[in-house]
Design a protein around this motif. Structure first.
Motif, PDB file in Angstrom:
ATOM      1  N   VAL A 174      36.434  42.470  33.562  1.00 59.52           N
ATOM      2  CA  VAL A 174      37.382  42.212  34.648  1.00 59.52           C
ATOM      3  C   VAL A 174      37.789  40.748  34.584  1.00 59.52           C
ATOM      4  CG1 VAL A 174      37.778  42.195  37.136  1.00 59.52           C
ATOM      5  CG2 VAL A 174      36.346  43.982  36.110  1.00 59.52           C
ATOM      6  N   CYS A 175      39.085  40.496  34.458  1.00 56.62           N
ATOM      7  CA  CYS A 175      39.625  39.128  34.455  1.00 56.62           C
ATOM      8  C   CYS A 175      40.332  38.892  35.786  1.00 56.62           C
ATOM      9  CB  CYS A 175      40.619  38.937  33.310  1.00 56.62           C
ATOM     10  SG  CYS A 175      39.937  39.287  31.682  1.00 56.62           S
ATOM     11  N   ALA A 176      40.232  37.688  36.302  1.00 64.08           N
ATOM     12  CA  ALA A 176      40.846  37.413  37.602  1.00 64.08           C
ATOM     13  C   ALA A 176      41.126  35.934  37.753  1.00 64.08           C
ATOM     14  CB  ALA A 176      39.940  37.895  38.737  1.00 64.08           C
ATOM     15  N   THR A 177      41.885  35.621  38.786  1.00 62.89           N
ATOM     16  CA  THR A 177      42.068  34.238  39.216  1.00 62.89           C
ATOM     17  C   THR A 177      41.223  34.020  40.457  1.00 62.89           C
ATOM     18  OG1 THR A 177      43.997  34.854  40.534  1.00 62.89           O
ATOM     19  CG2 THR A 177      44.407  34.025  38.310  1.00 62.89           C
ATOM     20  N   THR A 178      40.989  32.751  40.777  1.00 66.73           N
ATOM     21  CA  THR A 178      40.207  32.432  41.966  1.00 66.73           C
ATOM     22  C   THR A 178      41.082  31.895  43.099  1.00 66.73           C
ATOM     23  OG1 THR A 178      39.671  30.294  40.930  1.00 66.73           O
ATOM     24  CG2 THR A 178      38.048  32.048  40.741  1.00 66.73           C
ATOM     25  N   HIS A 179      42.392  31.858  42.881  1.00 71.75           N
ATOM     26  CA  HIS A 179      43.288  31.460  43.963  1.00 71.75           C
ATOM     27  C   HIS A 179      43.928  32.738  44.538  1.00 71.75           C
ATOM     28  CE1 HIS A 179      45.077  30.857  39.958  1.00 71.75           C
ATOM     29  NE2 HIS A 179      46.252  31.188  40.456  1.00 71.75           N
ATOM     30  N   LYS A 180      45.194  32.783  44.712  1.00 74.24           N
ATOM     31  CA  LYS A 180      45.869  33.930  45.321  1.00 74.24           C
ATOM     32  C   LYS A 180      45.142  34.348  46.607  1.00 74.24           C
ATOM     33  CE  LYS A 180      47.897  35.539  40.977  1.00 74.24           C
ATOM     34  NZ  LYS A 180      47.221  34.671  39.980  1.00 74.24           N
ATOM     35  N   VAL A 181      44.917  35.637  46.820  1.00 75.39           N
ATOM     36  CA  VAL A 181      44.324  36.088  48.077  1.00 75.39           C
ATOM     37  C   VAL A 181      42.898  35.573  48.253  1.00 75.39           C
ATOM     38  CG1 VAL A 181      43.817  38.099  49.522  1.00 75.39           C
ATOM     39  CG2 VAL A 181      45.749  38.178  47.949  1.00 75.39           C
ATOM     40  N   LEU A 182      42.199  35.294  47.147  1.00 78.25           N
ATOM     41  CA  LEU A 182      40.812  34.830  47.232  1.00 78.25           C
ATOM     42  C   LEU A 182      40.692  33.452  47.891  1.00 78.25           C
ATOM     43  CD1 LEU A 182      37.946  35.734  46.545  1.00 78.25           C
ATOM     44  CD2 LEU A 182      38.238  34.765  44.264  1.00 78.25           C
ATOM     45  N   ARG A 183      41.775  32.701  47.940  1.00 80.28           N
ATOM     46  CA  ARG A 183      41.855  31.406  48.648  1.00 80.28           C
ATOM     47  C   ARG A 183      40.972  30.316  48.055  1.00 80.28           C
ATOM     48  NH1 ARG A 183      42.284  32.635  55.116  1.00 80.28           N
ATOM     49  NH2 ARG A 183      40.054  32.968  54.880  1.00 80.28           N
ATOM     50  N   GLY A 184      40.659  30.416  46.771  1.00 74.20           N
ATOM     51  CA  GLY A 184      39.891  29.376  46.117  1.00 74.20           C
ATOM     52  C   GLY A 184      40.786  28.411  45.367  1.00 74.20           C
ATOM     53  N   PRO A 185      40.199  27.595  44.499  1.00 73.41           N
ATOM     54  CA  PRO A 185      40.982  26.655  43.698  1.00 73.41           C
ATOM     55  C   PRO A 185      41.724  27.391  42.595  1.00 73.41           C
ATOM     56  CG  PRO A 185      38.728  26.654  42.936  1.00 73.41           C
ATOM     57  CD  PRO A 185      38.758  27.544  44.151  1.00 73.41           C
ATOM     58  N   ARG A 186      42.741  26.768  42.049  1.00 74.09           N
ATOM     59  CA  ARG A 186      43.455  27.378  40.930  1.00 74.09           C
ATOM     60  C   ARG A 186      42.510  27.433  39.724  1.00 74.09           C
ATOM     61  NH1 ARG A 186      48.513  28.335  41.805  1.00 74.09           N
ATOM     62  NH2 ARG A 186      48.875  28.693  39.595  1.00 74.09           N
ATOM     63  N   GLY A 187      42.267  28.641  39.234  1.00 70.43           N
ATOM     64  CA  GLY A 187      41.337  28.814  38.128  1.00 70.43           C
ATOM     65  C   GLY A 187      41.136  30.280  37.836  1.00 70.43           C
ATOM     66  N   GLY A 188      40.269  30.571  36.854  1.00 68.35           N
ATOM     67  CA  GLY A 188      40.015  31.945  36.459  1.00 68.35           C
ATOM     68  C   GLY A 188      38.543  32.275  36.470  1.00 68.35           C
ATOM     69  N   MET A 189      38.241  33.559  36.277  1.00 65.05           N
ATOM     70  CA  MET A 189      36.870  34.027  36.185  1.00 65.05           C
ATOM     71  C   MET A 189      36.855  35.338  35.408  1.00 65.05           C
ATOM     72  SD  MET A 189      36.187  35.585  40.009  1.00 65.05           S
ATOM     73  CE  MET A 189      34.560  36.142  39.550  1.00 65.05           C
ATOM     74  N   ILE A 190      35.695  35.687  34.869  1.00 62.01           N
ATOM     75  CA  ILE A 190      35.523  36.924  34.121  1.00 62.01           C
ATOM     76  C   ILE A 190      34.230  37.581  34.577  1.00 62.01           C
ATOM     77  CG2 ILE A 190      35.387  38.000  31.840  1.00 62.01           C
ATOM     78  CD1 ILE A 190      36.579  35.442  30.662  1.00 62.01           C
ATOM     79  N   LEU A 191      34.288  38.888  34.832  1.00 59.98           N
ATOM     80  CA  LEU A 191      33.117  39.678  35.170  1.00 59.98           C
ATOM     81  C   LEU A 191      32.903  40.730  34.087  1.00 59.98           C
ATOM     82  CD1 LEU A 191      33.934  40.373  38.944  1.00 59.98           C
ATOM     83  CD2 LEU A 191      32.540  38.512  38.021  1.00 59.98           C
ATOM     84  N   CYS A 192      31.649  41.008  33.785  1.00 58.12           N
ATOM     85  CA  CYS A 192      31.347  42.029  32.783  1.00 58.12           C
ATOM     86  C   CYS A 192      29.912  42.495  32.945  1.00 58.12           C
ATOM     87  CB  CYS A 192      31.573  41.498  31.362  1.00 58.12           C
ATOM     88  SG  CYS A 192      30.435  40.187  30.869  1.00 58.12           S
ATOM     89  N   GLY A 193      29.527  43.502  32.148  1.00 53.10           N
ATOM     90  CA  GLY A 193      28.158  43.965  32.117  1.00 53.10           C
ATOM     91  C   GLY A 193      27.308  43.057  31.254  1.00 53.10           C
ATOM     92  N   SER A 194      26.001  43.206  31.371  1.00 56.03           N
ATOM     93  CA  SER A 194      25.084  42.326  30.646  1.00 56.03           C
ATOM     94  C   SER A 194      25.213  42.470  29.138  1.00 56.03           C
ATOM     95  CB  SER A 194      23.644  42.621  31.074  1.00 56.03           C
ATOM     96  OG  SER A 194      23.330  43.996  30.889  1.00 56.03           O
ATOM     97  N   GLU A 195      25.628  43.656  28.667  1.00 56.76           N
ATOM     98  CA  GLU A 195      25.727  43.865  27.226  1.00 56.76           C
ATOM     99  C   GLU A 195      26.851  43.059  26.583  1.00 56.76           C
ATOM    100  OE1 GLU A 195      28.527  46.716  29.145  1.00 56.76           O
ATOM    101  OE2 GLU A 195      26.477  46.009  29.526  1.00 56.76           O
TER     102      GLU A 195
END
Length: 423
Positions: A238-259
């Motif tokens: 899962v790729c995402a930004t941390t701004h927009k509706v999340l109301r954080g700073p301009r930036g990105g993040m990635i979520l995934c499984g442990s594998e």
């Protein structure tokens, strides 16, 4: 032999310097910052990708962590003196995984696009086939634009939306996947106003043996607040930004499984990025903490309620609302029924103090408008204000001269009652 002691001309740096200090030292830049604050305070911010961060997020962005170089990851940096920034990044990771129910989070991506780049780098090789939403239907530049790295390095196949409903054509997605056997399928959009059926995409990905990448840059804040379904149980990454509706700073993040955690981390650093922006990572941690509160959940649901109210208002004013409504913060609309194209509409609305974007019209000519309710909801506006904004839209598109100035004054009055900044 005597030694002459000299006083250094270098002055110490004081933490927490104020705007007044900037005004004295660099009035040219200070004027720009003041002007932008004034612009944001006196116009309606309706760009779907924008929001107002909290003072706590801004404080982290302007903190001493901006001075620290920290290539690598907590406990394995390429620079010394990283004990405290390690702690900040660990907190950001812990809060992100808890907030979204993910096994692993990488919080170093500088933007949503760099997060997508890292996901592709972790899972694909140049020349691999990828199935993603086509740009005319709401796909992002990173979903195969020939002007972007994605379109130059990979073979993208585009799926679209149904010509009648404007909804994703899942039969077409399955047929294209069976025909082209992509290495990865991307689900996500910059202008699709409905919830993504992640389970349906997972089913197709499993059938053809593809990775599923969810580009959740737009709905991530709604997901955090429980106002939109989560892709985490279904997507490999899962790729995402941390701004927009999340109301954080301009930036990105990635979520995934442990594998996939090690592959994702190595794709971010050292493959696609260098030093992490530790002040931004600290600000992300603050935003994740804020997003885990009941107050944020209430905010996220109000964002959706406002978007639906605004969509209804625009439809009653004669706009052709795409998909006949919205499930999210996003609204797409065709302005042709009011006698103007999207670009002309954007210009007239901007002149009246209402700032938004244009978007492609699926299976249509020209462009429509794309807007969102995240920022105005942060300001405290509700359904009553959404109805008024819809009426102001129509008035702005049909007015000129003295009438246009009157509408601009009405926008100033509205924003004056709901200021985004205090002091």
């Amino acid at each position: 032999m005597s030694v002459t002691h000299q006083t250094s001309s270098v002055q110490p740096v004081h933490v927490g310097t104020s705007f007044d200090t900037l005004r004295r030292q660099d009035p040219q830049i200070a004027d720009i910052l003041s002007g932008e604050a004034q612009r944001q305070s006196t116009t309606l911010q309706l760009i779907a990708a924008e929001n107002f961060t909290s003072p706590a997020v801004l404080a982290a962005l302007g903190s001493p962590l901006a001075n620290k170089y920290a290539e690598g990851y907590p406990g394995a940096r390429h620079h010394g003196g990283c004990e405290l920034v390690d702690a900040a990044e660990r907190i950001a990771i812990e809060r992100a995984t808890a907030l979204f129910g993910a096994q692993h989070a990488n919080v170093q991506s500088h933007s949503g696009s760099s997060a997508v780049l890292a996901a592709y780098a972790a899972l694909l090789k140049p020349g691999d086939t990828v199935l993603a939403m086509g740009l005319p239907y709401g796909g992002h530049l990173t979903h195969g634009s020939p002007a972007n790295f994605s379109g130059r390095w990979f073979d993208f196949i585009a799926y679209g939306v149904d010509a009648e409903t404007g909804l994703i054509d899942h039969d077409q997605v399955r047929a294209l996947a069976r025909q082209h056997r992509p290495k990865a399928i991307v689900c996500g959009s910059i202008s699709y106003p409905r919830h993504i059926d992640y389970a349906a995409f997972r089913d197709v990905a499993d059938e053809v043996g593809a990775y599923l990448i969810a580009d959740a840059a737009h709905p991530m804040g709604l997901i955090a607040g429980g106002a939109a379904p989560s892709p985490v149980p279904y997507a490999d990454v899962v790729c995402a930004t941390t701004h927009k509706v999340l109301r954080g700073p301009r930036g990105g993040m990635i979520l995934c499984g442990s594998e996939l955690a090690e592959r994702i981390d190595r794709a971010v650093f050292p493959f696609t990025q260098g030093g992490a922006q530790m002040h931004t990572i600290a600000a992300k941690a603050v935003a994740f903490g804020e997003a885990a509160t009941p107050a944020f959940a209430a905010y996220a649901h109000q964002v959706v309620a406002n978007a639906r109210a605004l969509a209804e208002g625009l439809e009653s004013e004669g706009f052709a609302v795409l998909t006949e409504g919205t499930d999210t913060h996003l609204i797409g609309a065709d302005t042709a029924p009011l006698g103007v194209d999207g670009r002309t509409a954007r210009g007239r609305l901007a002149a009246a103090g209402m700032v938004l974007d244009t978007c492609a019209l699926p299976y249509g000519d020209g462009r429509g408008i794309r807007l969102g309710t995240a920022a105005v909801t942060t300001q405290g506006m509700g359904r009553t204000e959404m109805a008024r904004i819809a009426a102001l839209f129509t008035a702005a598109l049909r007015s000129e001269g003295e009438q246009a100035r009157d509408i601009r004054d009405q926008v100033r009055e509205l924003t004056g009652r709901f200021p985004p900044f205090q002091g």
